[in-house]
Design an enzyme around this catalytic site. Structure first.
Site, mmCIF file in Angstrom:
data_model
loop_
_atom_site.group_PDB
_atom_site.id
_atom_site.type_symbol
_atom_site.label_atom_id
_atom_site.label_comp_id
_atom_site.label_asym_id
_atom_site.label_seq_id
_atom_site.Cartn_x
_atom_site.Cartn_y
_atom_site.Cartn_z
ATOM 1 C CG ASP A 43 -2.068 -0.989 1.067
ATOM 2 O OD1 ASP A 43 -2.468 -1.277 -0.082
ATOM 3 O OD2 ASP A 43 -2.565 -1.478 2.093
ATOM 4 N N GLY A 44 1.960 1.237 0.735
ATOM 5 C CA GLY A 44 2.836 2.408 0.766
ATOM 6 C C GLY A 44 3.399 2.734 -0.600
ATOM 7 C CG ASN A 115 -4.645 6.543 2.571
ATOM 8 O OD1 ASN A 115 -5.384 6.243 1.642
ATOM 9 N ND2 ASN A 115 -3.781 5.698 3.095
ATOM 10 C CG ASP A 145 -2.583 12.764 22.436
ATOM 11 O OD1 ASP A 145 -2.402 13.719 23.210
ATOM 12 O OD2 ASP A 145 -2.461 11.574 22.783
ATOM 13 C CB ALA A 153 -9.407 5.835 -0.769
#
Length: 256
Positions: A43-44, A115, A145, A153
């Site tokens: 995916d990266g 993303n 945070d 997606a």
């Protein structure tokens, strides 16, 4: 007649070995001549390939085959019948986010995100954020945070890991999800139409610095960030009909 296709490959050993097999079995053209791209990796690497297309201002459909870990954006790896798979592949349009950021020094940055855009505290101090939607302040002070704005997606990635909602691919929605919210205590996020214009202002930025990350590209010490969908830069992913992205997103909601 088969499409002119280019092969892009992750530097990992499994992807390189698979690429050797495909180069022997099929004909390939340089990337600038391609009508379709076959991407080998995880995916990266798929995100990297899509970002390269955005930067080059090209619109070429991408068919990924998984030789990484999760492979949510990828098809199964198979050497056989690639021409037939490409001919039968189901296209899905993915609209990226556009992030316009100003840092504490007054520098401006424009980055795309496929993303999500994420806001993360840089120190032990919690972040304090003012959230505006369509020019209306909806949260005068969010103590947390961090915060995510995710596309459909991307809703099954970082967004899901912080308990954000899964969005169907054709929903035309965005997920806004806090990371460890402290105040307001009961606020757990929002689902917004993808036409929404979102602005985040960092409060007490000198004491509570925050970074903004568009997928994998970070801008540190941001003061204000504006986010909206960029429909002028739609990307196309190709999937085997039996393993399509919208089905994966639906079924992810039933994973224990």
């Amino acid at each position: 007649m088969s499409q002119l296709r280019a092969l892009v490959v992750s530097p990992t050993e499994p992807a390189q070995l698979a690429a050797d097999e495909l180069r022997e079995a099929y004909e390939w053209v340089p990337l600038e001549q391609a009508e379709a791209i076959v991407a080998l990796g995880g995916d990266g690497f798929m995100l990297q390939t899509l970002h390269n297309l955005l930067e080059s201002r090209r619109s070429v459909p991408v068919f990924g085959m998984n030789l990484g870990t999760v492979g949510f954006l990828m098809n199964d790896w198979r050497r056989e019948r690639l021409d037939e798979r490409l001919a039968r592949a189901k296209p899905f349009k993915v609209s990226p986010l556009k992030m316009n950021a100003i840092n504490a020094a007054g520098e401006r940055f424009e980055l795309p995100a496929i993303n999500e855009v994420s806001f993360l505290r840089e120190t032990r101090q919690t972040a304090k954020l003012e959230v505006t939607v369509n020019d209306r302040v909806v949260l005068p002070e969010l103590v947390c945070d961090g915060l995510l704005v995710a596309t459909p997606a991307g809703s099954t990635a970082y967004n899901l890991s912080v308990q954000g909602p899964i969005l169907p691919l054709g929903s035309a929605m965005l997920a806004m999800t806090p990371i460890s919210p402290f105040r307001p205590r009961r606020w757990r996020g929002a689902i917004l139409p993808d036409k929404a214009r979102i602005a985040i202002r960092v409060l007490e930025a000198d004491k509570r610095p925050v970074s903004a990350v568009a997928d994998q590209r970070e801008v540190r010490d941001v003061a204000r960030v504006e986010i909206e969908i960029d429909h002028h830069r739609d990307l196309t992913l190709l999937f085997d009909p039996e393993h399509a992205l919208d089905d994966r997103i639906t079924m992810e909601q039933f994973v224990a």
